[in-house]
Design a protein around this motif. Structure first.
Motif, PDB file in Angstrom:
ATOM      1  N   LYS A  69       0.859  -1.176   0.000  1.00  0.00           N
ATOM      2  CA  LYS A  69       0.000   0.000   0.000  1.00  0.00           C
ATOM      3  C   LYS A  69       0.901   1.234   0.000  1.00  0.00           C
ATOM      4  N   PRO A  70       1.252   1.743  -1.183  1.00  0.00           N
ATOM      5  CA  PRO A  70       2.253   2.810  -1.267  1.00  0.00           C
ATOM      6  C   PRO A  70       1.691   4.189  -0.912  1.00  0.00           C
ATOM      7  N   GLU A  71       1.898   4.588   0.339  1.00  0.00           N
ATOM      8  CA  GLU A  71       1.396   5.892   0.805  1.00  0.00           C
ATOM      9  C   GLU A  71       2.517   6.851   1.186  1.00  0.00           C
ATOM     10  N   THR A  72       3.698   6.306   1.471  1.00  0.00           N
ATOM     11  CA  THR A  72       4.784   7.122   2.010  1.00  0.00           C
ATOM     12  C   THR A  72       5.868   7.364   0.968  1.00  0.00           C
ATOM     13  N   LEU A  73       6.258   8.629   0.825  1.00  0.00           N
ATOM     14  CA  LEU A  73       7.396   8.979  -0.022  1.00  0.00           C
ATOM     15  C   LEU A  73       8.424   9.666   0.875  1.00  0.00           C
ATOM     16  N   SER A  74       9.448   8.909   1.243  1.00  0.00           N
ATOM     17  CA  SER A  74      10.459   9.415   2.172  1.00  0.00           C
ATOM     18  C   SER A  74      11.618  10.005   1.386  1.00  0.00           C
ATOM     19  N   MET A  75      11.634  11.322   1.303  1.00  0.00           N
ATOM     20  CA  MET A  75      12.772  11.995   0.657  1.00  0.00           C
ATOM     21  C   MET A  75      12.966  13.352   1.307  1.00  0.00           C
ATOM     22  N   GLY A  76      14.238  13.720   1.452  1.00  0.00           N
ATOM     23  CA  GLY A  76      14.568  14.996   2.074  1.00  0.00           C
ATOM     24  C   GLY A  76      15.253  14.812   3.418  1.00  0.00           C
ATOM     25  N   MET A  77      16.389  15.504   3.577  1.00  0.00           N
ATOM     26  CA  MET A  77      17.147  15.483   4.829  1.00  0.00           C
ATOM     27  C   MET A  77      17.401  16.935   5.240  1.00  0.00           C
ATOM     28  N   SER A  78      18.238  17.111   6.274  1.00  0.00           N
ATOM     29  CA  SER A  78      18.429  18.473   6.799  1.00  0.00           C
ATOM     30  C   SER A  78      18.691  19.507   5.712  1.00  0.00           C
ATOM     31  N   GLY A  79      19.545  19.160   4.744  1.00  0.00           N
ATOM     32  CA  GLY A  79      19.956  20.150   3.748  1.00  0.00           C
ATOM     33  C   GLY A  79      18.951  20.416   2.645  1.00  0.00           C
ATOM     34  N   ASP A  80      18.041  19.459   2.396  1.00  0.00           N
ATOM     35  CA  ASP A  80      17.192  19.617   1.206  1.00  0.00           C
ATOM     36  C   ASP A  80      15.713  19.302   1.451  1.00  0.00           C
ATOM     37  N   TYR A  81      15.299  19.236   2.722  1.00  0.00           N
ATOM     38  CA  TYR A  81      13.925  18.773   2.964  1.00  0.00           C
ATOM     39  C   TYR A  81      12.850  19.751   2.476  1.00  0.00           C
ATOM     40  N   LYS A  82      13.186  21.046   2.418  1.00  0.00           N
ATOM     41  CA  LYS A  82      12.170  21.989   1.914  1.00  0.00           C
ATOM     42  C   LYS A  82      11.908  21.756   0.424  1.00  0.00           C
ATOM     43  N   LEU A  83      12.977  21.493  -0.326  1.00  0.00           N
ATOM     44  CA  LEU A  83      12.817  21.144  -1.744  1.00  0.00           C
ATOM     45  C   LEU A  83      12.044  19.839  -1.879  1.00  0.00           C
ATOM     46  N   ALA A  84      12.335  18.902  -0.970  1.00  0.00           N
ATOM     47  CA  ALA A  84      11.675  17.594  -1.021  1.00  0.00           C
ATOM     48  C   ALA A  84      10.170  17.730  -0.780  1.00  0.00           C
ATOM     49  N   ILE A  85       9.811  18.550   0.191  1.00  0.00           N
ATOM     50  CA  ILE A  85       8.390  18.725   0.511  1.00  0.00           C
ATOM     51  C   ILE A  85       7.661  19.377  -0.668  1.00  0.00           C
ATOM     52  N   SER A  86       8.289  20.387  -1.255  1.00  0.00           N
ATOM     53  CA  SER A  86       7.621  21.008  -2.405  1.00  0.00           C
ATOM     54  C   SER A  86       7.563  20.043  -3.587  1.00  0.00           C
ATOM     55  N   GLY A  87       8.432  19.013  -3.569  1.00  0.00           N
ATOM     56  CA  GLY A  87       8.421  17.997  -4.618  1.00  0.00           C
ATOM     57  C   GLY A  87       7.526  16.811  -4.317  1.00  0.00           C
ATOM     58  N   GLY A  88       6.809  16.847  -3.196  1.00  0.00           N
ATOM     59  CA  GLY A  88       5.846  15.790  -2.926  1.00  0.00           C
ATOM     60  C   GLY A  88       6.194  14.813  -1.810  1.00  0.00           C
ATOM     61  N   SER A  89       7.274  15.078  -1.074  1.00  0.00           N
ATOM     62  CA  SER A  89       7.649  14.174   0.020  1.00  0.00           C
ATOM     63  C   SER A  89       6.585  14.147   1.113  1.00  0.00           C
ATOM     64  N   THR A  90       6.394  12.964   1.729  1.00  0.00           N
ATOM     65  CA  THR A  90       5.481  12.867   2.878  1.00  0.00           C
ATOM     66  C   THR A  90       6.230  12.498   4.154  1.00  0.00           C
TER      67      THR A  90
END
Length: 221
Positions: free
Chosen positions: A187-208
């Motif tokens: 059941k693919p609900e989670t997209l884990s991407m983004g760390m301290s340096g890039d998490y804001k970019l990750a969130i705007s790119g769809g990270s959950t």
């Protein structure tokens, strides 16, 4: 800034659909407890032995996430308690997690790690390999794991354009996953991407789900 202040300022700025994993590897239990007392319940470790030691010492309502590369021979140590394994990058590893979860009468959540960075050193699957796993009879018979999404790490670079491109590529794979039929173990609900340096970019790119360490605990000593 204290650990508590760092944590709360990050959490205040997070959209409600994004889960924060506090990356606590190499940090002492006292640091983790400061974050715990400020309300954090999800901690990410990259070494199974260290995570197991901390699990023994800390409150039992914590969700432990294994975010590092996993060796199959160590899976048994975390199988009794781990909540989510982020870095699953082979059918062999999935089989071992399933086997050890079964011994503990549990279902363990897993994210499949995709290779999105330019560096060769990063682990991960390519999309064809991902589809091969999902379509294999072996995977479809596993009852003690649940693939709940994907994880990926962008190239370590100052180029925001490149990071956005890599996150966009991962989001595309994640969106295509939604076309696979859901099953009890998928059941693919989670997209884990983004760390301290890039998490804001990750969130705007769809990270959950983001994995943040140094921005909470300070840089590693």
């Amino acid at each position: 800034m204290s650990i508590k202040e760092n944590l709360l300022s990050i959490k205040e700025a997070l959209p409600s659909h994004v889960t924060l994993v506090a990356v606590s590897k190499t940090k002492p239990v006292s640091d983790l407890m400061e974050a715990y007392n400020a309300g954090q319940r999800i901690f990410g470790e990259n070494k199974i032995q260290e995570m197991t030691d901390k699990h023994k010492q800390m409150p039992k309502d914590i969700e432990w996430h294994m975010i590092g590369h996993v060796q199959t021979n160590k899976v048994k140590y975390m199988a009794p308690f781990v909540n989510l394994v982020h870095g699953v990058d082979s059918l062999k590893l999935l089989k071992e997690i399933n086997k050890q979860a079964k011994k503990n009468d549990r279902v363990i959540n897993c994210l499949l790690q995709m290779h999105i960075a330019e560096e060769d050193t990063k682990f991960g699957l390519y999309e064809a390999e991902l589809n091969e796993i999902l379509e294999s009879g072996e995977f479809q018979q596993m009852e003690n794991i649940k693939v709940t999404g994907l994880m990926g790490m962008a190239t370590f670079t100052d180029s925001e354009h490149q990071i956005e491109k890599e996150f966009g590529y991962l989001k595309g794979i994640f969106d295509r996953l939604q076309e696979h039929p859901e099953r009890s173990n998928f059941k693919p609900e989670t997209l884990s991407m983004g760390m301290s340096g890039d998490y804001k970019l990750a969130i705007s790119g769809g990270s959950t789900m983001i994995r943040v360490g140094s921005s909470i605990f300070g840089s590693r000593h």
